[in-house]
Design a protein around this motif. Sequence first.
Motif, PDB file in Angstrom:
ATOM      1  N   GLN A 226      57.082  27.648  30.862  1.00 18.52           N
ATOM      2  CA  GLN A 226      57.687  28.877  30.363  1.00 18.52           C
ATOM      3  C   GLN A 226      58.805  29.377  31.269  1.00 18.52           C
ATOM      4  N   ALA A 227      59.879  29.845  30.633  1.00 20.92           N
ATOM      5  CA  ALA A 227      61.049  30.287  31.386  1.00 20.92           C
ATOM      6  C   ALA A 227      60.716  31.384  32.375  1.00 20.92           C
ATOM      7  N   GLU A 228      59.867  32.327  31.972  1.00 23.83           N
ATOM      8  CA  GLU A 228      59.588  33.474  32.846  1.00 23.83           C
ATOM      9  C   GLU A 228      58.723  33.101  34.042  1.00 23.83           C
ATOM     10  N   TRP A 229      58.168  31.871  34.054  1.00 22.98           N
ATOM     11  CA  TRP A 229      57.374  31.436  35.196  1.00 22.98           C
ATOM     12  C   TRP A 229      58.229  30.924  36.353  1.00 22.98           C
ATOM     13  N   PHE A 230      59.442  30.457  36.076  1.00 24.91           N
ATOM     14  CA  PHE A 230      60.241  29.805  37.114  1.00 24.91           C
ATOM     15  C   PHE A 230      60.546  30.706  38.305  1.00 24.91           C
ATOM     16  N   PRO A 231      60.867  31.989  38.098  1.00 29.35           N
ATOM     17  CA  PRO A 231      61.154  32.825  39.265  1.00 29.35           C
ATOM     18  C   PRO A 231      59.985  32.974  40.228  1.00 29.35           C
ATOM     19  N   ARG A 232      58.776  32.645  39.799  1.00 28.11           N
ATOM     20  CA  ARG A 232      57.612  32.756  40.680  1.00 28.11           C
ATOM     21  C   ARG A 232      57.421  31.529  41.575  1.00 28.11           C
ATOM     22  N   LEU A 233      58.204  30.478  41.337  1.00 29.45           N
ATOM     23  CA  LEU A 233      58.061  29.254  42.119  1.00 29.45           C
ATOM     24  C   LEU A 233      58.572  29.456  43.546  1.00 29.45           C
ATOM     25  N   PRO A 234      58.093  28.650  44.489  1.00 33.14           N
ATOM     26  CA  PRO A 234      58.611  28.734  45.861  1.00 33.14           C
ATOM     27  C   PRO A 234      60.123  28.545  45.893  1.00 33.14           C
ATOM     28  N   SER A 235      60.768  29.154  46.847  1.00 32.49           N
ATOM     29  CA  SER A 235      62.233  29.111  46.918  1.00 32.49           C
ATOM     30  C   SER A 235      62.763  27.692  47.103  1.00 32.49           C
TER      31      SER A 235
END
Length: 397
Positions: A226-235
């Motif tokens: 899901q697109a909205e999950w990507f910002p939660r990934l490690p930098s």
Amino acid sequence: MLERAAFHELRRTMELSCFKWDVQVGDTTALAPFPLLLDAATWAHLADLAERLTHETLAAEREILHRPALQRRISLPRALQRLFRPGAPPTPAAARVMRFDFHFTTEGWRVSEVNSDVPGGYTEATHLPALMAGFFPGTRAAGDPTKHLVDALLGAAQDLGSLALLSAPGFMEDHQVIAHLARELRDRGAAAVCASPDHIRFHDGRAHLVSTQQGGPLGAIVRFYQAEWFPRLPSAVDWAPLFVGGRTPVCNPGIAALSESKRLPLVWDELGARLDTWRRLLPETRDPRDAPWARDDGWILKSAYCNTGDTVSMRPHMTPLQWATLALRVSLAPSGWVAQRRFVTVPLETPIGPRLPCIGVYTVDGRAAGVYGRVTEKPFIDGAATDAAVLITETDA
């Protein structure tokens, strides 16, 4: 309705050969032992509506992509808003897949939403109807969304022929989708690897796979994450080129996050695109601050990025505590929710009692490609709904 032995065999085939690993949910089967039947004229009508809706959805996306104020209005995550800045080229599509959920109501056909980011259900819409049709002479499957999607992906991958299919570790229901697609791609001669976003590296916008199974450049990526999950990934995870600036085509490309928002109807009046089909089929949708949902049970609530019906809420189907908790959440953050007028789905009499059907029509690159059917006892579809094969009757008899 299938006899017990035949249904047992069908379930085993779906589980062992078709990547339908969740055929049982608790004490309840996840598959209906009967098909949903549509006549050819009804299927043609729904296919036409889905294709019109696809055209309108893509037009809306193209406008919102260049209008940051509207991105905020639809509650696009801030990290994605920063990516979709004016002038940033969207990553090309390996294919565009959407699924429109149709319901036959007391007012005719209505659409509850479009699944435009990571629509699933491919094995249930491909193998289940094919198996079920063998027991019901005079019927056929509505289509094969898997074949249409695989055709598009192979065309996008071109000479490289290698594809990575991304899902989130630990989500079996997501992994079974990409495992199904990966096998179909391999059967067509492609090198397809199931992976997660941290297995992808980008060099000059081109994606490369870094994994113990396989490495090297990729011809295309299938994003079932899901697109909205990507910002939660490690930098350290380089995911931005899946949305903008990438040169490796992606299915679905990140721009799909714009139309996935359930708040999209709130900005329709500010778009130049004609959305006649959407306006005719989608129930009235408002910002929670502009709807009497707190005192009128004729409204439902859902979050902007609701998945599998996980946040669809109706007061009559909640405890007082659940409703009070939800009302507080919505009141504190109304910009992340929508209120939508309820419609009344016409129930079907089935061999297991009255059920409310949902007909999910896929489009692949703008063309109708098949149907994902579900039935439920509730007035809304969620993760507990039962999958049902949708078959087209070849005669009017």
